[in-house]
Design a protein around this motif. Structure first.
Motif, mmCIF file in Angstrom:
data_model
loop_
_atom_site.group_PDB
_atom_site.id
_atom_site.type_symbol
_atom_site.label_atom_id
_atom_site.label_comp_id
_atom_site.label_asym_id
_atom_site.label_seq_id
_atom_site.Cartn_x
_atom_site.Cartn_y
_atom_site.Cartn_z
ATOM 1 N N THR A 34 -31.266 -8.819 47.360
ATOM 2 C CA THR A 34 -30.191 -9.160 46.437
ATOM 3 C C THR A 34 -29.003 -8.263 46.755
ATOM 4 N N MET A 35 -27.862 -8.867 47.061
ATOM 5 C CA MET A 35 -26.724 -8.058 47.493
ATOM 6 C C MET A 35 -25.454 -8.449 46.769
ATOM 7 N N VAL A 41 -23.021 -15.235 55.041
ATOM 8 C CA VAL A 41 -24.165 -14.825 54.221
ATOM 9 C C VAL A 41 -24.067 -15.170 52.736
ATOM 10 N N ALA A 42 -22.861 -15.409 52.217
ATOM 11 C CA ALA A 42 -22.751 -15.495 50.760
ATOM 12 C C ALA A 42 -23.412 -16.743 50.201
ATOM 13 N N GLU A 93 -30.098 -13.370 45.473
ATOM 14 C CA GLU A 93 -28.768 -13.966 45.641
ATOM 15 C C GLU A 93 -27.830 -12.997 46.356
ATOM 16 N N ARG A 94 -26.947 -13.551 47.191
ATOM 17 C CA ARG A 94 -25.979 -12.714 47.887
ATOM 18 C C ARG A 94 -24.589 -13.082 47.412
ATOM 19 N N ARG A 122 -35.293 -16.549 52.710
ATOM 20 C CA ARG A 122 -34.353 -16.500 51.597
ATOM 21 C C ARG A 122 -34.701 -17.553 50.567
ATOM 22 N N ALA A 166 -29.403 -9.307 54.621
ATOM 23 C CA ALA A 166 -29.272 -10.507 53.799
ATOM 24 C C ALA A 166 -30.368 -11.505 54.153
#
Ligand SMILES: Nc1ncnc2c1ncn2[C@@H]1O[C@H](COP(=O)(O)OP(=O)(O)OP(=O)(O)O)[C@@H](O)[C@H]1O
Ligand SMILES: [Mg+2]
Lengths: 257, 380
Positions: A203-204, A217-218, A43-44, A8, A198
């Motif tokens: 990218t979510m 995960v954020a 980015e999540r 990540r 993730a």
């Protein structure tokens, strides 16, 4: 698995989605009010907020399932306008997972997965099927490939829906309450798949009430209320020291049950 | 799955708790005697008993008189109409006597074998087309090209030493089949376009579809045929002529399409919005989404209604009588003007009814089979 095996790296500064002063009305009702949001590659983002606050509307504007009336949305360098070619180009780069799965009931699981690669990406059938099996393994249901969606459980259907979106090898994935229609024992199997995704660097943007998932995960939490973005913060700050009273109220309601 | 119910009393506490799931038993097989079946299905209430008795008496009464008339007292074969006149029962001999002009109309008598060849080729081609094994372009396209070539050669002639027969002289069953097949093959794609058009976001497309559908549904088929045959040619430029058969088929096809479009629209409306959204989100364009996602689901939802109109289209072909074409029904009416045999028209019409019935029944059986294929291994 194929592309995003890198670790990540949300630090990259390249913006893949940029919403600037986006406004949207349903008739007289203003559903989005001056939305500004920039999302970087990898980015999540987890979006939360009370019902009717415009979360779905916002993410559906990103792939033009809803049309915004004012402001600009740029996705992967392409601005969303009435240009059909642009819209289709963006849609093939942006995967979406719905609350109600929306699998195609007349097609077997494998055909659900190969449809878009074959007809949008013009991939040969053999290649598309190999790809589909790869993603079915990734969501851990390769043995269901030749069944029809109606023969699967809700959790399995949602995992098929995720695999279907991933088969287009999108750069961005949108999730609109992917676990809200599921029984509690199936929520975890879907969230596990999303966590894995993730970790692969996708990218979510996820609309969800699953705060445990958000904390895991954020990179960024977005809180919406009444069509506005009220607060944008990393989860550590968002959950521990939210600035806005509306956020505090929402969190106290959602975290106490 | 259910736990063993612990026996009451002292031993209750000692009863072993069954851990493993109970093995499932086969379902109970019901053995119902004939009497029990009658009781349950026909005599389960006073009203039902009364209805059963009334129905039985009526069926028995008509059944017996029909058997007497149609079988016991019937004349099966004779070339002498006087034999029939003296008989108390039906005169099936009229069919043997008149079947050629009934089935083939005014087509030249000595060329009837050509129609038989055409019919056999037609039935074989349609049967193959409806068989899933043949649903490949590599089979269907050559099959239909060959079949159309043979049928065209047979019907028109004019080549290979066959005498030319104008389409105005076609008649009977082959004419019925040409009209029916033409109507469905031309009309069905139009009906899909009209149904999609009526739901289109483009105002012009929508307006055209609505206008056409509503105006065509508002007039009788006979008017449309009359227009196609008598009025339409007046609008053509000088010297231009379009085959009458073609005009009739196109007229019937558009009429068929307008009804069918409304049936298909019903199917389209039953598709949840989520299906469109999922297809759009994957980047499918309008036509691809329609072809791959929307139509397959919509058509199967309204399959019974679609077949309904196809069967109606088969029977509607008999309307061509008003424009001077002799389909199987009109040909029969004409043949039965023969004063010697005229009084046996009932038998002749029963024969025509049987021909229609065979085709309609086959269609409806086939549609049931299609539904079975579609339901295989699926539930919603
Ligand atoms: N098609 C529509 N027509 C009219 N109003 C709409 C439409 N879709 C949404 N709205 C309204 O817009 C507002 C925002 O809707 P939206 O679906 O974005 O909310 P949400 O935050 O996703 O809520 P939920 O958590 O219930 O899904 C709501 O008040 C809703 O009633
Ligand atoms: Mg929503």
């Amino acid at each position: 698995m194929t592309r995003q095996s890198a670790a990540r790296k949300p630090e990259t500064t390249e913006a893949v989605i940029r919403l600037s002063d986006v406004n949207k009305w349903y008739g007289e009702f203003q559903a989005l009010k001056d939305i500004n949001l920039t999302i970087k590659r990898g980015e999540r983002v987890v979006v939360c907020g009370p019902s009717g606050s415009g979360k779905s509307t916002m993410i559906r504007c990103i792939n033009r399932l809803e049309e915004h009336q004012r402001g600009t949305i740029v996705v992967d360098g392409i601005e969303l306008t009435d240009n059909l070619k642009n819209i289709e180009a963006i849609r093939s780069e942006v995967g979406m997972v719905f609350q109600s799965f929306n699998l195609f009931p007349h097609l077997r699981v494998i055909d659900n997965l190969t449809l878009a690669p074959m007809w949008v990406r013009k991939m040969p059938k053999k290649e598309a099927e190999t790809l589909a099996m790869e993603y079915l393994e990734r969501v851990r249901i390769p043995e269901q490939a030749y069944k029809f969606p109606g023969q699967l459980s809700g959790g399995q259907q949602q995992r098929v829906a995720i695999a279907r979106a991933l088969c287009m090898q999108p750069k961005i994935m949108l999730f609109d309450e992917p676990t809200s229609a599921l029984d509690p024992e199936m929520i975890k199997e879907v969230l596990d798949v999303m966590i894995e995704l993730a970790e692969s660097g996708m990218t979510m943007i996820v609309v969800t009430h699953e705060m445990g998932f958000a904390k895991t995960v954020a990179d960024t939490m977005v809180f919406m209320d009444a069509g506005e973005i009220v607060e944008v913060a990393p989860p550590s700050i968002f959950f521990e020291a939210p600035k806005s009273d509306r956020t505090k109220l929402f969190l106290s309601q959602i975290l106490t049950h | 799955m259910t736990e063993i119910i612990a026996p009451t009393g002292d031993t209750a506490a000692l009863a072993p708790v069954r851990k493993a799931a109970r093995e499932s038993e086969p379902p109970p097989t019901e053995k119902i005697g004939a009497l029990r079946w009658l009781r349950r299905n026909l005599f389960n209430s006073p009203l039902n008993s009364a209805l059963t008795i009334v129905a039985f008496v009526l069926v028995a009464y008509w059944g017996v008189s029909f058997v007497e008339w149609g079988i016991l007292d019937a004349v099966w074969y004779t070339t002498d109409h006087n034999v029939c006149r003296q008989a108390a029962g039906a005169c099936w001999a009229v069919i043997a006597e008149k079947h050629r002009p009934m089935l083939f109309g005014v087509y030249p008598y000595d060329e009837h074998w050509r129609l038989i060849v055409a019919l056999v080729v037609y039935l074989a081609t349609v049967t193959l087309t409806l068989t899933p094994y043949c649903w490949k372009r590599s089979i269907l396209i050559p099959l239909w090209i060959a079949a159309l070539a043979v049928m065209g050669t047979m019907l028109w002639g004019g080549v290979f030493g066959l005498t030319y027969v104008d389409s105005g002289q076609w008649g009977g069953l082959p004419l019925t089949m040409v009209l029916f097949t033409g109507t469905v093959v031309v009309g069905f794609p139009i009906s899909i376009l009209l149904a999609l058009g009526r739901r289109s976001r483009l105002p012009a497309v929508k307006a055209i579809s609505v206008t056409l559908i509503e105006s065509m549904r508002g007039v009788p088929l006979i008017t449309i045929l009359f227009f196609a045959v008598n009025v339409f040619p007046l609008f053509l430029p000088e010297g231009m002529e379009i085959d009458k058969m073609l005009r009739v088929v196109v007229g019937m096809a558009i009429f068929f399409a307008c009804y069918q479009a409304e049936v298909i629209r019903g199917g389209l409306q039953a598709i949840p919005r989520g299906q469109y959204e999922a297809a759009e989100a994957l980047g499918l364009g309008y036509w691809r989404m329609t072809y791959k996602i929307v139509l397959p689901q919509a058509l199967r939802i309204c399959l019974p209604g679609i077949v309904n109109h196809i069967i109606a289209a088969l029977k509607n072909t008999s309307f061509v009588l008003i424009i001077g074409l002799f389909d199987i029904l009109t040909a029969t009416t004409a043949v039965m003007q023969d004063p010697l045999w005229r009084r046996f028209f009932v038998e002749a019409y029963l024969f025509v009814a049987a021909v229609y019935f065979i085709f309609c029944f086959a269609l409806s059986k086939y549609s049931q089979q299609v539904e079975r294929w579609l339901n295989e291994g699926r539930r919603f």
